[in-house]
Design a protein around this motif. Structure first.
Motif, PDB file in Angstrom:
ATOM      1  N   LEU A  89      13.677  26.764  24.290  1.00 53.62           N
ATOM      2  CA  LEU A  89      14.041  25.419  24.705  1.00 53.62           C
ATOM      3  C   LEU A  89      15.112  25.456  25.791  1.00 53.62           C
ATOM      4  CD1 LEU A  89      14.168  23.694  21.203  1.00 53.62           C
ATOM      5  CD2 LEU A  89      12.248  23.865  22.792  1.00 53.62           C
ATOM      6  N   HIS A  90      15.847  26.563  25.863  1.00 51.22           N
ATOM      7  CA  HIS A  90      16.842  26.798  26.910  1.00 51.22           C
ATOM      8  C   HIS A  90      16.325  27.941  27.784  1.00 51.22           C
ATOM      9  CE1 HIS A  90      19.475  25.530  23.392  1.00 51.22           C
ATOM     10  NE2 HIS A  90      19.648  24.560  24.277  1.00 51.22           N
ATOM     11  N   THR A  91      16.218  27.717  29.079  1.00 49.69           N
ATOM     12  CA  THR A  91      15.746  28.803  29.956  1.00 49.69           C
ATOM     13  C   THR A  91      16.865  29.784  30.266  1.00 49.69           C
ATOM     14  OG1 THR A  91      16.120  27.405  31.893  1.00 49.69           O
ATOM     15  CG2 THR A  91      13.881  27.447  30.972  1.00 49.69           C
ATOM     16  N   VAL A  92      18.090  29.331  30.172  1.00 46.30           N
ATOM     17  CA  VAL A  92      19.265  30.201  30.255  1.00 46.30           C
ATOM     18  C   VAL A  92      20.162  29.825  29.081  1.00 46.30           C
ATOM     19  CG1 VAL A  92      19.172  30.514  32.765  1.00 46.30           C
ATOM     20  CG2 VAL A  92      20.508  28.643  31.807  1.00 46.30           C
ATOM     21  N   PRO A  93      20.955  30.765  28.594  1.00 43.99           N
ATOM     22  CA  PRO A  93      21.801  30.450  27.440  1.00 43.99           C
ATOM     23  C   PRO A  93      22.807  29.336  27.733  1.00 43.99           C
ATOM     24  CG  PRO A  93      21.694  32.819  27.784  1.00 43.99           C
ATOM     25  CD  PRO A  93      21.064  32.174  28.981  1.00 43.99           C
ATOM     26  N   ASN A  94      23.010  28.480  26.753  1.00 44.96           N
ATOM     27  CA  ASN A  94      24.091  27.494  26.782  1.00 44.96           C
ATOM     28  C   ASN A  94      25.352  28.172  26.258  1.00 44.96           C
ATOM     29  OD1 ASN A  94      22.589  25.360  27.753  1.00 44.96           O
ATOM     30  ND2 ASN A  94      22.042  24.624  25.722  1.00 44.96           N
ATOM     31  N   GLU A  95      26.493  27.551  26.481  1.00 46.20           N
ATOM     32  CA  GLU A  95      27.751  28.106  25.975  1.00 46.20           C
ATOM     33  C   GLU A  95      28.571  27.025  25.300  1.00 46.20           C
ATOM     34  OE1 GLU A  95      30.189  30.881  28.125  1.00 46.20           O
ATOM     35  OE2 GLU A  95      28.575  31.211  29.589  1.00 46.20           O
ATOM     36  N   ASN A  96      29.330  27.458  24.304  1.00 40.69           N
ATOM     37  CA  ASN A  96      30.363  26.615  23.715  1.00 40.69           C
ATOM     38  C   ASN A  96      31.636  27.441  23.662  1.00 40.69           C
ATOM     39  OD1 ASN A  96      30.066  28.282  21.426  1.00 40.69           O
ATOM     40  ND2 ASN A  96      28.629  26.871  20.462  1.00 40.69           N
TER      41      ASN A  96
END
Length: 125
Positions: A89-96
């Motif tokens: 669902l994410h083509t690149v990693p998300n970050e928190n």
């Protein structure tokens, strides 16, 4: 209360075995006409048949359960899983603040995530 096992509802045992055993490398423990039992890192996971697949929907804004898999190299693991046909669902990693993460679905629409902890949030970091 102690967590005893996880349950995943799927619409096809053969596809579930292929995805979870071959792609995610879980161990098939038991199979019969009404369920599969697998193990991953000491956790029992039981699979039961459902009538229809689900949809990832707006997975992070709707109530649901998500399995989160720790990784040391999220980009490498994403590429490896995508090469096996896994849909992210994410083509690149998300970050928190504490991790990089990317959501993917199993063949039935169940959402899972890869998670790479940031160094300052590791147990000895």
């Amino acid at each position: 209360m102690k967590l005893h096992m996880l349950t995943v509802f799927v619409t096809d045992f053969q596809i579930a075995k292929s995805f979870y055993s071959d792609v995610l490398k879980w161990t098939l423990v038991k199979e019969d006409s009404y369920h599969l039992e697998m193990m991953t890192e000491g956790t029992k996971v039981h699979f039961y048949l459902a009538d229809r697949d689900t949809s990832p929907g707006d997975y992070s804004r709707e109530a649901r359960t998500v399995f989160v898999f720790e990784t040391q190299d999220i980009e490498n693991d994403m590429a490896r899983l995508m090469s096996k046909g896994v849909i992210f669902l994410h083509t690149v990693p998300n970050e928190n603040d504490f991790s990089k993460y990317a959501a993917f679905t199993d063949p039935f629409g169940n959402v899972h995530e890869l998670c790479e902890m940031k160094k300052n949030h590791l147990p000895n970091g």
